[in-house]
Structure formats: structure tokens, C-alpha cells
Design a protein around this motif. Sequence first.
Motif, PDB file in Angstrom:
ATOM      1  N   VAL A 472       0.895  -1.135   0.358  1.00 60.01           N
ATOM      2  CA  VAL A 472      -0.062   0.230   0.010  1.00 60.01           C
ATOM      3  C   VAL A 472       0.796   1.598  -0.333  1.00 60.01           C
ATOM      4  N   ARG A 473       1.874   1.105   0.570  1.00 57.28           N
ATOM      5  CA  ARG A 473       2.286   2.738   0.935  1.00 57.28           C
ATOM      6  C   ARG A 473       3.343   2.652  -0.515  1.00 57.28           C
ATOM      7  N   MET A 474       3.798   1.578  -1.177  1.00 60.83           N
ATOM      8  CA  MET A 474       4.825   1.717  -2.212  1.00 60.83           C
ATOM      9  C   MET A 474       3.618   2.111  -3.525  1.00 60.83           C
ATOM     10  N   ALA A 475       2.594   2.356  -3.228  1.00 59.76           N
ATOM     11  CA  ALA A 475       1.285   2.978  -4.371  1.00 59.76           C
ATOM     12  C   ALA A 475       1.466   4.219  -3.695  1.00 59.76           C
ATOM     13  N   VAL A 476       1.056   4.096  -2.589  1.00 62.29           N
ATOM     14  CA  VAL A 476       0.825   5.821  -2.585  1.00 62.29           C
ATOM     15  C   VAL A 476       2.061   6.599  -2.739  1.00 62.29           C
ATOM     16  N   LYS A 477       2.589   6.234  -2.712  1.00 59.80           N
ATOM     17  CA  LYS A 477       3.989   6.939  -3.164  1.00 59.80           C
ATOM     18  C   LYS A 477       4.326   7.818  -4.581  1.00 59.80           C
ATOM     19  N   PHE A 478       3.717   6.642  -5.768  1.00 60.47           N
ATOM     20  CA  PHE A 478       3.684   7.259  -6.710  1.00 60.47           C
ATOM     21  C   PHE A 478       1.792   7.419  -7.175  1.00 60.47           C
ATOM     22  N   GLY A 479       1.124   8.087  -5.822  1.00 52.75           N
ATOM     23  CA  GLY A 479       0.014   8.026  -6.956  1.00 52.75           C
ATOM     24  C   GLY A 479      -1.043   6.776  -7.306  1.00 52.75           C
ATOM     25  N   ALA A 480      -0.499   5.615  -7.053  1.00 54.15           N
ATOM     26  CA  ALA A 480      -0.976   4.728  -8.304  1.00 54.15           C
ATOM     27  C   ALA A 480      -2.521   4.425  -7.907  1.00 54.15           C
ATOM     28  N   LYS A 481      -2.891   3.759  -8.650  1.00 51.25           N
ATOM     29  CA  LYS A 481      -4.948   3.100  -8.405  1.00 51.25           C
ATOM     30  C   LYS A 481      -4.631   2.143  -8.194  1.00 51.25           C
ATOM     31  N   ILE A 482      -5.702   1.392  -7.130  1.00 47.36           N
ATOM     32  CA  ILE A 482      -5.419   0.028  -6.552  1.00 47.36           C
ATOM     33  C   ILE A 482      -6.906  -0.424  -7.182  1.00 47.36           C
ATOM     34  N   VAL A 483      -6.665  -1.577  -8.059  1.00 51.57           N
ATOM     35  CA  VAL A 483      -8.097  -2.526  -8.535  1.00 51.57           C
ATOM     36  C   VAL A 483      -7.619  -3.435  -8.582  1.00 51.57           C
ATOM     37  N   PRO A 484      -8.680  -4.017  -6.872  1.00 50.54           N
ATOM     38  CA  PRO A 484      -8.506  -5.256  -5.999  1.00 50.54           C
ATOM     39  C   PRO A 484      -9.181  -6.290  -7.604  1.00 50.54           C
ATOM     40  N   PHE A 485      -8.964  -7.336  -7.261  1.00 51.54           N
ATOM     41  CA  PHE A 485     -10.072  -8.211  -8.272  1.00 51.54           C
ATOM     42  C   PHE A 485     -10.179 -10.021  -8.143  1.00 51.54           C
ATOM     43  N   GLY A 486     -11.401 -10.490  -7.839  1.00 48.81           N
ATOM     44  CA  GLY A 486     -11.443 -11.907  -7.598  1.00 48.81           C
ATOM     45  C   GLY A 486     -11.414 -12.710  -9.015  1.00 48.81           C
ATOM     46  N   THR A 487     -11.081 -13.819  -8.636  1.00 52.39           N
ATOM     47  CA  THR A 487     -11.432 -15.156  -9.806  1.00 52.39           C
ATOM     48  C   THR A 487     -11.557 -16.199  -9.292  1.00 52.39           C
ATOM     49  N   VAL A 488     -12.637 -16.660  -9.907  1.00 51.60           N
ATOM     50  CA  VAL A 488     -14.180 -18.220  -9.336  1.00 51.60           C
ATOM     51  C   VAL A 488     -13.794 -19.358 -10.859  1.00 51.60           C
ATOM     52  N   GLY A 489     -13.020 -20.138  -9.681  1.00 56.57           N
ATOM     53  CA  GLY A 489     -13.621 -21.373 -11.300  1.00 56.57           C
ATOM     54  C   GLY A 489     -12.792 -22.569 -11.399  1.00 56.57           C
ATOM     55  N   GLU A 490     -11.778 -22.697 -10.588  1.00 52.00           N
ATOM     56  CA  GLU A 490     -10.702 -23.692  -9.751  1.00 52.00           C
ATOM     57  C   GLU A 490     -11.807 -24.677  -9.909  1.00 52.00           C
ATOM     58  N   ASP A 491     -12.689 -24.678  -8.754  1.00 49.01           N
ATOM     59  CA  ASP A 491     -13.441 -26.245  -8.324  1.00 49.01           C
ATOM     60  C   ASP A 491     -13.971 -26.538  -9.856  1.00 49.01           C
ATOM     61  N   ASP A 492     -14.382 -25.634 -10.799  1.00 49.34           N
ATOM     62  CA  ASP A 492     -14.969 -25.957 -11.813  1.00 49.34           C
ATOM     63  C   ASP A 492     -13.944 -26.997 -12.970  1.00 49.34           C
ATOM     64  N   ILE A 493     -12.631 -26.975 -12.962  1.00 53.78           N
ATOM     65  CA  ILE A 493     -11.361 -27.307 -13.638  1.00 53.78           C
ATOM     66  C   ILE A 493     -11.108 -28.238 -12.944  1.00 53.78           C
ATOM     67  N   GLY A 494     -10.598 -28.476 -11.961  1.00 57.94           N
ATOM     68  CA  GLY A 494      -9.918 -29.344 -10.993  1.00 57.94           C
ATOM     69  C   GLY A 494     -10.355 -29.746  -9.527  1.00 57.94           C
ATOM     70  N   GLU A 495      -9.868 -31.035  -8.552  1.00 54.84           N
ATOM     71  CA  GLU A 495      -9.969 -30.900  -6.956  1.00 54.84           C
ATOM     72  C   GLU A 495      -8.906 -31.178  -6.449  1.00 54.84           C
ATOM     73  N   VAL A 496      -7.945 -30.534  -5.620  1.00 55.53           N
ATOM     74  CA  VAL A 496      -6.728 -31.394  -4.799  1.00 55.53           C
ATOM     75  C   VAL A 496      -7.567 -32.049  -4.036  1.00 55.53           C
ATOM     76  N   PHE A 497      -6.691 -33.442  -4.790  1.00 51.92           N
ATOM     77  CA  PHE A 497      -6.985 -34.925  -3.924  1.00 51.92           C
ATOM     78  C   PHE A 497      -5.434 -35.286  -2.830  1.00 51.92           C
ATOM     79  N   TYR A 498      -4.163 -35.151  -3.171  1.00 57.68           N
ATOM     80  CA  TYR A 498      -3.280 -35.074  -2.782  1.00 57.68           C
ATOM     81  C   TYR A 498      -2.621 -33.778  -2.521  1.00 57.68           C
ATOM     82  N   ASP A 499      -2.620 -32.824  -1.136  1.00 55.88           N
ATOM     83  CA  ASP A 499      -1.913 -32.304  -1.170  1.00 55.88           C
ATOM     84  C   ASP A 499      -0.354 -32.275  -0.334  1.00 55.88           C
TER      85      ASP A 499
END
Length: 623
Positions: A472-499
Amino acid sequence: MEDVVLESGPDRLRRFFDQAKDLARPDGGPPRWFSPLECGSRLEKSPLLLYLPGIDGTGAGLTSHHKKLGKIFDIWCLHIPVMDRTSFRDLVKMVERTIISENYRSPNRPIYLVGESLGGCLALAVAARNPDIDLLLILANPATSFDKSQIEALSPFLELMPEQLPLSYTFTLSLMAGDPSKTFKASTENGLTPQLTVGELSKDLMTMSSYLSVLADILPKETFLWKLQMLKSASAYANSRIHAVKAETLLLTSGKDWFLPSQAEGARLHDALQRSQIRKFDDCGHYLFLEDDFDLVTIIKGVGFYRRGKCLDYISDYLPPTPAEYRKVYESSRLFDEIIGPVMLSTLEDGKIVRGLDGIPSEGPVLYVGCHMLLGLELYPLVTGFMNKRNILLRGIAHPMLFDKYKKGQTLEPKYFDNYRTMGAVPVSGTNLFKLLSSKSHVLLYPGGMREALHRKGEKYKLFWPEQSEFVRMAVKFGAKIVPFGTVGEDDIGEVFYDYDDQMKIPYFRNWIQQLTEGNGKVRSNATGEVAHQDVHLPWILPKVPGRLYFCFGKPIETAGRKQELKDREKCHELYLQIKSEVESCMAYLREKRESDPYRSIFSRLMYQATHNSASEIPTFEP
């Protein structure tokens, strides 16, 4: 960078022989350098590139690459006249004088030695004798394995052959032409009928036969035998000094080299050289630079082998992909893109969520902060989606393992990461983030890093962010816009079974994970909590019938004009928690809305494509 279209294999061969024919004219002169006229203008402070040829000695081997190389290098090519009999040791001294002189003239500029076959031995010998000069070696099928080649055993019989040595010329020409099956495959992929394909091959064969006379001028019998003797001494000389080579080295080896056992030799040199990387080209022959679809500049970019100063600067030395290079990256991931049918949503200034990326700021600096999916599966569609829809290059902050030398036992070949480097990924560090934001870049950041990408069973869509508000401090230093984002769909592609937890219970896997983690270095080794547990491993995944991948970009958060406010550590942390909450909200929104997507299943998307224009965008839920 401006796009430069490289010629096909037959055109490359024609250009090589056209230039070689001019260079083969006897003039009685000694070996010397020439700078190709077609190189044109280049970047400021471009490094010097010295091309060291194979046994042809003409210096024309990089002809088809001159225009593209000339934009980023100052190119000099070594020409050894046909009747010249300068010994290998004297050639070493000649190149050595050049690098010493150029290093004295520009001490902060690196010097690249591109050695092909015999030239590879020459490059290694010069580097061994000059460990204190900043050299970078690019070795294409170096002839350090000449003592293991079949032609070395046959060289005494070649002396008894007729003056014209037709068999040796035919053999050499076949080495230059490469595998004819590649031409056949390329013709059929371009839609040519079998009759037209055979016609093209016949035409190429006729053209090839016309090159025999030029080859006879370049390598008359006496010269050919002299070069074979030179190969023998060059190989022995270079091998005896490999231990002294300190230069960064890029090894390029062919799988169908009928002249030398290049891939086995490449593996040996990779182990022997202290600072080396290797790239293998299984379908290519001995003369790599004449091969169809071989692009030296693209390889240099992908390996991260280009710099203009003493040390590599991932921001100032970065060369963005040309349109042709980007098309290659996109084509490599296109099938995955079609399978997952990504949906991108963004948020406008008024808070309205729309399909597409209209809510994304055009001007940088912009910092995109999100949650990693399993194995980072979202990266390719995310980066290519930004390029395709907005022509924005996302510079990703990545784990150092993408940039370290490949070590035996790693799960992935180093070539796997080349596309990430081509598209601008940089190692995670405060310095690199500082430089990217100061250059007004669009930066992609995952605070959860590898811990999120290699999460355990039942941890999908869970954030593993550090307690400190690192970015955050780095972004503020340069007046950067921060764009939060989410991604969904990994559970539609595969499932971890041995972690990770399962693997750590087995001694074999536990030792393997520890070795990988120690070899690739740890990020945030001083951190506490879950984010510090970023051990390198590969979770086992059970594939599913593919669903769909969804991205939602929240409303950009302005930091310009908030420097005073955010000097307060608590206020800064509040903004950090707000960003984290926004990422979680984006994922929650997508998980709810995707339930109403009639095209979430791959089967419904295939049906839609079958009944509509294949280029048309597949619908989704109403935002």
C-alpha cells in the motif's frame, strides 16, 4: 518493439548462400569483422554482439536474424576467408584482442559472444582466458563433442576422396537444410494438397542442388579438411579450459543434429558451466540459425538473457513482445482459453459492474491485487485477455524460481516459464515494484503468492495474505490506482486430492519438497503465519469436466493526493484491509452469479459455438 517477420527455412537458406557467395570471393585478406548493413538503428547503449561462425567461416550464419538483432545489439560478424589458414589459437587471440579493446572503450557494456559449432569452441576458449571481462555466451550446438562425432572418425578417409568431395558437400548441405519432414508438415498445416506439397518439396530440392557450387566455393577440399583438423584442436582446447569459464552462458541444442551429439553435449556443458541455462530444440538440425521458425531474439527475451549494463535490470532492460511474439504466446494458451471460456467483468466509476474491461484505468501506474487460483491457472487468460481487449501489458510480480537456473529434480522444464518472462514477469522484490510503479506500468500482484497457488484441500478461494500492508505505501508513493479483483472457477476445472500435508507424511516426497524449496529460495522467510509456508511442491489434482473461469475487477481505488493521510500506519492498514475485503467480495459475487450462467458448462458453450459464428462472444449471466 516493431514487428519483424523472419523468413521461412528455404528463404533463410537462400539468403545465407546469397551472402556467403559474396563473402567467399578470394581477396587474400586475414580474418576480420564486418557489421551487416541491414542491422539499422538500435537501442541506446546496446551491447556488442560478436558472431563466431561454424566451419563455413563466412560469418553469414545470422543473416536472417540481422534485422531483428540489429534493433537491440551492435553486431559484428567474424569472417574467415576461404583460403585463410589462421590457427585456432590465433583466432582465439584475435577475438580476445577485440573484446579487451571494446571492454576498455565501454567498460560498463556487456559483450555477447554468439558461437555456432566451431564458433562455440572459440567463444568458450575466449571466455576461459578472460574471466574478468563481462561476457555472455550463446552457444548453438558447440563442437566441444567433436571427438564423439562420426565424421571425426571418417576424416582420414576423406583425404582420399576426389577433389570435389561431392559426398561431403551433399552431407553439409543436408545439415543446413534440416529435417525435410518439417517442410512437409508445415505445407500440410498451411492447407496445401499432397500434390502441391510434393511440388514444393521438389522445387526446394532443385533449389538446394544449385547451392552445391556455392558450397564448393566456400569449402573446397583443402579448406574442408583444414576445418576438420581445426575442429579437433578447437574441441580439445575448449574442453581443457571449461572449468575456467565464469561467463553467463545460454546453451542451444538440437535433437536432430546429424553432425554432433549436441543434446548429450549440452547436458554435459550445462553441468560443467557455473552459470548456464539450456534450451532444447528436438526437431532442429545442426544449423539452428537457419531453421524454420527459430527466432534468436525471442529466445533471448524468454530466457531473460538481455541486459545493457553490468547487472540485469528487469524494468529498463525489458523488451516488450512484438506482435508476432505475442501471437506465439497467445497461440500456446489458446486451447486452454477455449476450454475455460473466461468471462471478464469490471466496475465503472459509478459502481456499475459491466462485462469487459471498460472499468480498467487506461493510464498507469495501476496495481492489480488479487487472489491466486490453484497453480496460477488464471494467469494466461488474465494476461492475454488484457492484451486482446485493452492492449495493456500486465507486468507480473513472480516467485524467484521463474528466474533461477534450472536444477535437476524440478517438476517443470525451464522453458515452461519463458512465456511469463516474455510477457514481462519480474522477481518479487520491493525494488522491482518501486521501478515498475515509477515507470507507470500496470502491475499484477498476488500478496498470497505461492501459498495461495499451491493451497491445500478445502482451501480454494481462501486468502493467505501477510499481516503487514506491504504494497500500500508503495502504491501511495506514486499515486497508483489500486484495482482489487477476484477469480473464480478452479473448482470447475479440478480438485486437489493429494496435497502438501499428504505428501509431507511420506519420507520420499518430504525430502523431495525440502530439496526443491532449498534450491529455489524462500520468499518472506522472515514472515510469520501461513504466508511464510511457501514450500515448493506440486499438488495432485483430479481433473473435472471443464466449467468456466470468471474474473471480476472492483472499482479502482485512488491513492493520488492521499500521501499525508496514509502516512499514518493505522490508516494505511485500514486501506490494506479494505482491498482484501474487496477481493473477497469480488469472489463472493462471482460464486453467486455464476450459478445463473447458462453457459457455465463446456457442453453448452460448444453447442453455442456450433450454432453461431465461432468468433462471437459466448454470453454469460447479467452482471
